[in-house]
Design a protein around this motif. Structure first.
Motif, PDB file in Angstrom:
ATOM      1  N   ARG A  77     -30.053 -41.929 -68.206  1.00  0.00           N
ATOM      2  CA  ARG A  77     -30.581 -42.875 -69.194  1.00  0.00           C
ATOM      3  C   ARG A  77     -30.395 -42.313 -70.605  1.00  0.00           C
ATOM      4  N   GLY A  78     -30.746 -41.053 -70.807  1.00  0.00           N
ATOM      5  CA  GLY A  78     -30.603 -40.437 -72.132  1.00  0.00           C
ATOM      6  C   GLY A  78     -29.144 -40.370 -72.553  1.00  0.00           C
ATOM      7  N   ALA A  79     -28.253 -40.130 -71.576  1.00  0.00           N
ATOM      8  CA  ALA A  79     -26.836 -40.053 -71.900  1.00  0.00           C
ATOM      9  C   ALA A  79     -26.302 -41.419 -72.310  1.00  0.00           C
ATOM     10  N   SER A  80     -26.792 -42.489 -71.661  1.00  0.00           N
ATOM     11  CA  SER A  80     -26.305 -43.807 -72.065  1.00  0.00           C
ATOM     12  C   SER A  80     -26.793 -44.138 -73.473  1.00  0.00           C
ATOM     13  N   LEU A 100     -25.556 -52.531 -82.462  1.00  0.00           N
ATOM     14  CA  LEU A 100     -27.014 -52.414 -82.487  1.00  0.00           C
ATOM     15  C   LEU A 100     -27.560 -52.772 -83.865  1.00  0.00           C
ATOM     16  N   SER A 101     -28.692 -53.452 -83.873  1.00  0.00           N
ATOM     17  CA  SER A 101     -29.390 -53.704 -85.137  1.00  0.00           C
ATOM     18  C   SER A 101     -30.014 -52.385 -85.592  1.00  0.00           C
ATOM     19  N   PRO A 102     -30.317 -52.246 -86.891  1.00  0.00           N
ATOM     20  CA  PRO A 102     -30.916 -50.983 -87.356  1.00  0.00           C
ATOM     21  C   PRO A 102     -32.152 -50.605 -86.553  1.00  0.00           C
ATOM     22  N   ASN A 103     -33.023 -51.565 -86.278  1.00  0.00           N
ATOM     23  CA  ASN A 103     -34.241 -51.247 -85.531  1.00  0.00           C
ATOM     24  C   ASN A 103     -33.924 -50.785 -84.111  1.00  0.00           C
ATOM     25  N   MET A 104     -32.991 -51.489 -83.451  1.00  0.00           N
ATOM     26  CA  MET A 104     -32.582 -51.095 -82.104  1.00  0.00           C
ATOM     27  C   MET A 104     -32.007 -49.682 -82.120  1.00  0.00           C
ATOM     28  N   PHE A 105     -31.191 -49.404 -83.146  1.00  0.00           N
ATOM     29  CA  PHE A 105     -30.559 -48.087 -83.231  1.00  0.00           C
ATOM     30  C   PHE A 105     -31.630 -46.992 -83.316  1.00  0.00           C
ATOM     31  N   GLN A 106     -32.656 -47.243 -84.135  1.00  0.00           N
ATOM     32  CA  GLN A 106     -33.723 -46.241 -84.256  1.00  0.00           C
ATOM     33  C   GLN A 106     -34.457 -46.061 -82.926  1.00  0.00           C
ATOM     34  N   GLN A 107     -34.632 -47.156 -82.192  1.00  0.00           N
ATOM     35  CA  GLN A 107     -35.275 -47.030 -80.873  1.00  0.00           C
ATOM     36  C   GLN A 107     -34.422 -46.195 -79.935  1.00  0.00           C
ATOM     37  N   VAL A 108     -33.097 -46.437 -79.984  1.00  0.00           N
ATOM     38  CA  VAL A 108     -32.196 -45.695 -79.104  1.00  0.00           C
ATOM     39  C   VAL A 108     -32.231 -44.210 -79.450  1.00  0.00           C
ATOM     40  N   VAL A 109     -32.201 -43.896 -80.763  1.00  0.00           N
ATOM     41  CA  VAL A 109     -32.259 -42.499 -81.195  1.00  0.00           C
ATOM     42  C   VAL A 109     -33.548 -41.849 -80.691  1.00  0.00           C
ATOM     43  N   SER A 110     -34.674 -42.548 -80.910  1.00  0.00           N
ATOM     44  CA  SER A 110     -35.965 -41.985 -80.507  1.00  0.00           C
ATOM     45  C   SER A 110     -36.027 -41.787 -78.998  1.00  0.00           C
ATOM     46  N   ALA A 111     -35.546 -42.791 -78.260  1.00  0.00           N
ATOM     47  CA  ALA A 111     -35.604 -42.699 -76.797  1.00  0.00           C
ATOM     48  C   ALA A 111     -34.714 -41.561 -76.306  1.00  0.00           C
ATOM     49  N   HIS A 112     -33.527 -41.418 -76.901  1.00  0.00           N
ATOM     50  CA  HIS A 112     -32.610 -40.358 -76.471  1.00  0.00           C
ATOM     51  C   HIS A 112     -33.281 -38.980 -76.575  1.00  0.00           C
ATOM     52  N   GLY A 113     -33.839 -38.697 -77.766  1.00  0.00           N
ATOM     53  CA  GLY A 113     -34.444 -37.379 -77.956  1.00  0.00           C
ATOM     54  C   GLY A 113     -35.627 -37.160 -77.042  1.00  0.00           C
ATOM     55  N   THR A 114     -36.521 -38.152 -76.992  1.00  0.00           N
ATOM     56  CA  THR A 114     -37.726 -38.022 -76.184  1.00  0.00           C
ATOM     57  C   THR A 114     -37.373 -37.809 -74.714  1.00  0.00           C
ATOM     58  N   ILE A 115     -36.475 -38.648 -74.211  1.00  0.00           N
ATOM     59  CA  ILE A 115     -36.134 -38.596 -72.789  1.00  0.00           C
ATOM     60  C   ILE A 115     -35.444 -37.285 -72.443  1.00  0.00           C
ATOM     61  N   MET A 116     -34.509 -36.873 -73.283  1.00  0.00           N
ATOM     62  CA  MET A 116     -33.757 -35.661 -72.954  1.00  0.00           C
ATOM     63  C   MET A 116     -34.648 -34.424 -72.937  1.00  0.00           C
ATOM     64  N   ILE A 117     -35.550 -34.299 -73.909  1.00  0.00           N
ATOM     65  CA  ILE A 117     -36.396 -33.106 -73.943  1.00  0.00           C
ATOM     66  C   ILE A 117     -37.477 -33.175 -72.861  1.00  0.00           C
ATOM     67  N   PHE A 118     -38.238 -34.257 -72.851  1.00  0.00           N
ATOM     68  CA  PHE A 118     -39.436 -34.292 -72.009  1.00  0.00           C
ATOM     69  C   PHE A 118     -39.141 -34.588 -70.552  1.00  0.00           C
ATOM     70  N   PHE A 119     -38.104 -35.374 -70.309  1.00  0.00           N
ATOM     71  CA  PHE A 119     -37.902 -35.804 -68.931  1.00  0.00           C
ATOM     72  C   PHE A 119     -36.663 -35.195 -68.292  1.00  0.00           C
ATOM     73  N   ALA A 120     -35.546 -35.114 -69.028  1.00  0.00           N
ATOM     74  CA  ALA A 120     -34.377 -34.462 -68.441  1.00  0.00           C
ATOM     75  C   ALA A 120     -34.576 -32.942 -68.457  1.00  0.00           C
ATOM     76  N   GLY A 121     -34.812 -32.379 -69.637  1.00  0.00           N
ATOM     77  CA  GLY A 121     -34.931 -30.923 -69.755  1.00  0.00           C
ATOM     78  C   GLY A 121     -36.102 -30.371 -68.963  1.00  0.00           C
ATOM     79  N   MET A 122     -37.312 -30.862 -69.247  1.00  0.00           N
ATOM     80  CA  MET A 122     -38.492 -30.347 -68.556  1.00  0.00           C
ATOM     81  C   MET A 122     -38.402 -30.594 -67.059  1.00  0.00           C
ATOM     82  N   GLY A 123     -37.853 -31.747 -66.668  1.00  0.00           N
ATOM     83  CA  GLY A 123     -37.755 -32.080 -65.243  1.00  0.00           C
ATOM     84  C   GLY A 123     -36.830 -31.127 -64.509  1.00  0.00           C
ATOM     85  N   LEU A 124     -35.649 -30.885 -65.091  1.00  0.00           N
ATOM     86  CA  LEU A 124     -34.727 -29.942 -64.445  1.00  0.00           C
ATOM     87  C   LEU A 124     -35.363 -28.561 -64.366  1.00  0.00           C
ATOM     88  N   MET A 125     -36.080 -28.184 -65.452  1.00  0.00           N
ATOM     89  CA  MET A 125     -36.693 -26.860 -65.465  1.00  0.00           C
ATOM     90  C   MET A 125     -37.735 -26.728 -64.349  1.00  0.00           C
TER      91      MET A 125
END
Ligand code: CU
Lengths: 662, 207
Positions: A77-80, A100-125
């Protein structure tokens, strides 16, 4: 009537359903996938199996596998999200405005960072720690198996909550750390930031519990004879990381709670006005955030230590200095948080102190890198795919580290703050350090967990794609950052001449996607041809630590007889010593019973989070009562252990030992 | 035959030792939890320290809080810690009825403390000094309220323990739970001493 309904469902109504075609597509696709899985389970009549073997399990190895499955899904999900960002920045130039609209783009940026750190990174760890740590220190389980299951389900339901935001409502557009005042109700009136708060809060409490669990496991449950200085380096690195968890995650809990209180109850911790102080949020979140980087990276360092030593067929060089380096990093990582906001008015002297402290961290990190290289020096190196990941890591991590030291100089940071140079820097550290480390770890311990190896050829191709793709995707971002391109930028003027570099970055991202595809293919092919790579010895890599002394996959209780340790690399020593260890007779083993409490604690936490996000107060009460009752029932119910008798152990062990009784 | 019995005895002894070790694990884990809770409260104290002068034109700590009132709360909580200790002592000598009585006294004292705290909260809210008013009051309500929430959890825990004691006897689990609970309750006492000093005492003299 409509009014009543509105009251019952709080802020939730039809407008919460997705309006953009991209989200609608993602939601429909996701729902179809979930329905297909449900249909498959029903068709194969596997619900009981799922419930008994997985959902209620307290076995650390199965919990580890579940962590990794959730983390990999979240990684995709984060990679997409990352793919959408690369596409947007490569195409949204001048008169063209991208998908993407500017607002959508900001949501995608926020989701990417949040998901990768908290769910991909922490989960793999946590997945990898669960899979191997108890085996490695010769333990039969973690210290608190039920709490371990609870941690996992809090993590998993946190992941569910963040994905719900895709279909119901919206996600935060305030960046991965949701700085106020932007993240306050006044400037982010939607439910996005609330989704961000509560999915992290739920997963974060799970992490905190895990931290406590693994500290007790390491300090109290090592095999007889394994003193601290005889532990494998991975165990040391986990102890360091979990110490950081125990000190850092309560700060995150507080920070998220205060933001939630501001947004939900109208408090003024971080308001602009009313005596609030937004800088306090930024200090608090980074007092957690900087250690968090080391929480993710220390276990990856531990994995590399094990891998380099195994595949160089040598003991780890500079064991003691490695241990000291870990604790130096743990200690220093609490004294550098201000480097994330040199530009925000702390003054020259404070900046200088924090800048120097930041540069100091490069010293223990450098010690570790040199120790790995010295371990390889004159070793009989086998270039398996974990080693390819390692080589990619050393190259990229050193490069990214130098960029980091550069930015630790406050005047330089004033130029590069919030630019794509910074983005490129921390991606170099986290992708090469954290992700490559965990990929290497998964490849390395896969045969231990499932009893067969992963396909080496595809694994190597995947690693090469990731390394080449990474360089192509992020070198342009370093350059663009120096040229002045800022982060989270959804559109730029054509006259800047940035587009070619963004297109190169996009090509790099595509090569990374090929790498990801190859990894998925690798898993499929390896399962398909699992008979060719079966691990019958339990020790497919000719390794050194205790997890390889038991069978692959290990029995439920890990070790029929607890191993006795008298030096480092205990398994290597026992393989190469002539004196056979004395046989002992089996004793009954006490093993934790399955329980559904962990699952329900997670589910009720999800309910609580969801009802606060949407202000559905009756549901909040239900969730809350459910949570309290589950905990009371669990703590007051009787025996939580079952006995595995000697005859049961013999039934499992005798075929493994070639028919002889131990 | 006799050697069989011997092995069984040895194995049972090993199991008892294992149980003992499990208790020590739980105790250690609980200490770690208390330490993380300490970090949590430390963060809340830090926010209070940052915001305590940000009254946004409203009344300050010096004008809002009554020192004798807070002192009464403190004495009640300290006494409850003492009675909680007496309950643990009684449990160690397996005097069930005494455990129940001391725990009940602790419970009543805890309830009194909590009601005093809630009375103060509602008095503040009624005088237009609720958490909406300023950053200072937000941090006051959150810091003291988080302690109150912990007290509430402690009360619930005590209630369950009293109920179980009433129905059953004092076993290993009860003693273990009671030990953990007393650690928790003493910990809340220590936190309250800090709240009393920083919020009420220093606030009262207008620091
Ligand atoms: Cu940092």
């Amino acid at each position: 009537m409509m009014n009543n309904l509105a009251n019952i469902l709080g802020k939730l109504n039809v407008h919460a359903l997705p309006s953009s075609p991209i989200t609608a597509g993602a939601v429909i696709g996701g729902s179809i996938a979930v329905l297909a899985v449900i249909a498959l389970i029903t068709y194969k009549k596997r619900w009981t199996w799922l419930y008994k073997e997985w959902i209620t399990t307290t076995n650390h190895k199965k919990i580890g596998v579940m962590y990794i499955i959730v983390a990999v899904l979240m990684l995709l999900r984060g990679a997409s999200d990352a793919g959408m960002m690369r596409l947007q920045q490569a195409t949204s130039v001048g008169s063209a405005h991208g998908l993407l609209s500017p607002n959508m783009f900001q949501q995608v940026v926020s989701a990417h960072g949040t998901i990768m750190i908290f769910f991909a990174g922490m989960g793999l760890m946590f997945g990898l720690i669960n899979l191997v740590l108890p085996l490695m220190i010769g333990a039969r389980d973690v210290a608190f198996p039920f709490m371990n299951s609870t941690s996992f389900w809090l993590f998993a339901f946190g992941a569910v909550l963040i994905n719900l935001s895709l279909g119901i409502g919206e996600f935060s557009a305030a960046g991965w750390l949701a700085y106020p005042p932007l993240s306050e109700l006044k400037y982010s009136p939607g439910v996005g930031v609330d989704y961000w708060i509560w999915s992290l809060q739920i997963a974060g409490i799970g992490s905190l519990l895990s931290g406590i669990n693994f500290i007790v496991t390491i300090l109290k449950m090592r095999a007889p004879g394994m003193t601290l200085m005889k532990m494998p380096m991975f165990a040391w690195s986990v102890l360091g990381a979990m110490t950081l968890v125990a000190f850092a995650f309560p700060i995150l809990t507080v920070t998220l709670t205060l933001l939630a209180l501001d947004r939900t109850l109208g408090m003024h911790f971080f308001s602009a006005g009313y005596g609030g102080n937004a800088m306090m949020y930024i200090n608090l979140i980074w007092a957690w955030g900087h250690p968090e980087v080391y929480i993710l990276i220390l276990p990856a360092f531990g994995i590399f230590s094990e891998i380099v030593s195994t595949f160089s067929s040598k003991r780890l060089f500079g064991y003691k200095s490695m241990v000291w380096a870990i604790w130096a990093i743990v200690f220093l990582s609490y004294g550098v948080w201000l480097h994330h906001f040199f530009t925000m008015g702390a003054g020259a002297n404070v900046n200088a102190v924090f800048g120097i402290a930041t540069m100091l961290i490069a010293v223990p990190t450098g010690v570790k890198i040199f120790n790995w290289l010295f371990t390889m020096y004159r070793g009989r190196i086998r270039f398996t795919s974990p080693m390819i990941w390692f080589m990619g890591f050393v190259f990229l991590f050193t490069m990214g580290g130098v960029a980091g030291v550069l930015m630790a100089v406050p005047p330089i940071d004033f130029q590069l703050h919030n630019s794509l140079f910074l983005v490129a820097h921390f991606h170099t550290m986290i992708v090469s350090g954290v992700l490559f480390g965990y990929f290497a770890g998964i490849t390395y311990w896969f045969p231990k967990t499932f009893g067969f190896r992963l396909n080496e050829k595809l694994g190597k191709y995947a690693a090469y794609c990731w390394i080449v793709g990474f360089i192509l995707a992020f070198l342009p971002l370093y350059i663009l950052g120096i040229m002045g391109a800022t982060r989270r930028m959804d559109h730029y003027s054509a006259s800047l001449g940035w587009q070619p570099l963004f297109i190169v970055a996009g090509i790099g991202a595509s090569i990374i996607f090929i790498g990801l595809g190859l990894q998925i293919l690798q898993v499929i092919v390896s399962i398909w041809k699992r008979n060719e790579t079966k691990d019958l010895s339990g020790d497919p890599w000719s390794a050194r630590t205790l997890e390889w002394s038991t069978t692959s996959p290990p029995p439920e209780y890990n070790f029929a007889l607890l191993p006795v340790v008298n030096q480092r690399d205990a398994y290597w020593a026992s393989k190469h010593s002539k004196t056979k260890t004395e046989n002992d007779s089996y004793s009954p083993i006490y093993s934790p019973k399955n329980t559904s409490s962990g699952f329900f604690i997670g589910l009720f936490s999800l309910t609580i989070g969801f009802s606060i996000i949407w202000h559905i107060w009756w549901l909040l009460i239900i969730g809350f009562l459910g949570l309290v009752l589950t905990i009371i029932l669990r703590t007051t119910s009787g025996e939580h252990e079952k006995v595995i008798t000697v005859s049961q152990i013999e039934k499992i062990e005798i075929p493994l030992n070639g028919g002889t009784k131990a | 035959m006799s050697s069989d019995i011997e092995t069984i005895a040895i194995k049972q002894a090993a199991h008892v030792a294992e149980k003992h070790e499990e208790d020590s694990k739980t105790l250690f884990g609980f200490w770690l939890y208390l330490m993380t809770d300490c970090v949590l409260f430390a963060s809340l104290f830090a926010t209070y320290a940052v915001l305590h002068n940000n009254t946004f034109g409203g009344q300050s700590a010096h004008q809002l809080f009554s020192l004798p009132y807070a002192l009464t709360e403190t004495l009640i909580l300290l006494t409850s810690s003492f009675t909680c200790g007496l309950a643990v002592l009684a449990a160690q000598s397996k005097r069930k009825n005494q455990v129940i009585s001391w725990l009940s006294v602790t419970f009543v004292l805890g309830i009194s403390f909590l009601s005093m705290e809630l009375t103060e909260f509602s008095r503040l809210a009624a005088s237009n000094n609720s958490w909406h008013r300023s950053g200072f009051l937000s941090s006051f309500f959150t810091l003291v309220g988080t302690h109150g929430l912990h007290i509430t959890i402690g009360l619930l825990w005590m209630f369950v323990m009293i109920f179980r004691l009433y129905k059953g006897s004092i076993g290993r689990t009860t003693i273990r739970q009671l030990t953990l609970f007393s650690l928790f309750w003493h910990f809340l006492d220590v936190i309250w001493i800090f709240i009393f000093t920083i919020v009420y005492l220093l606030g009262g003299i207008g620091v």
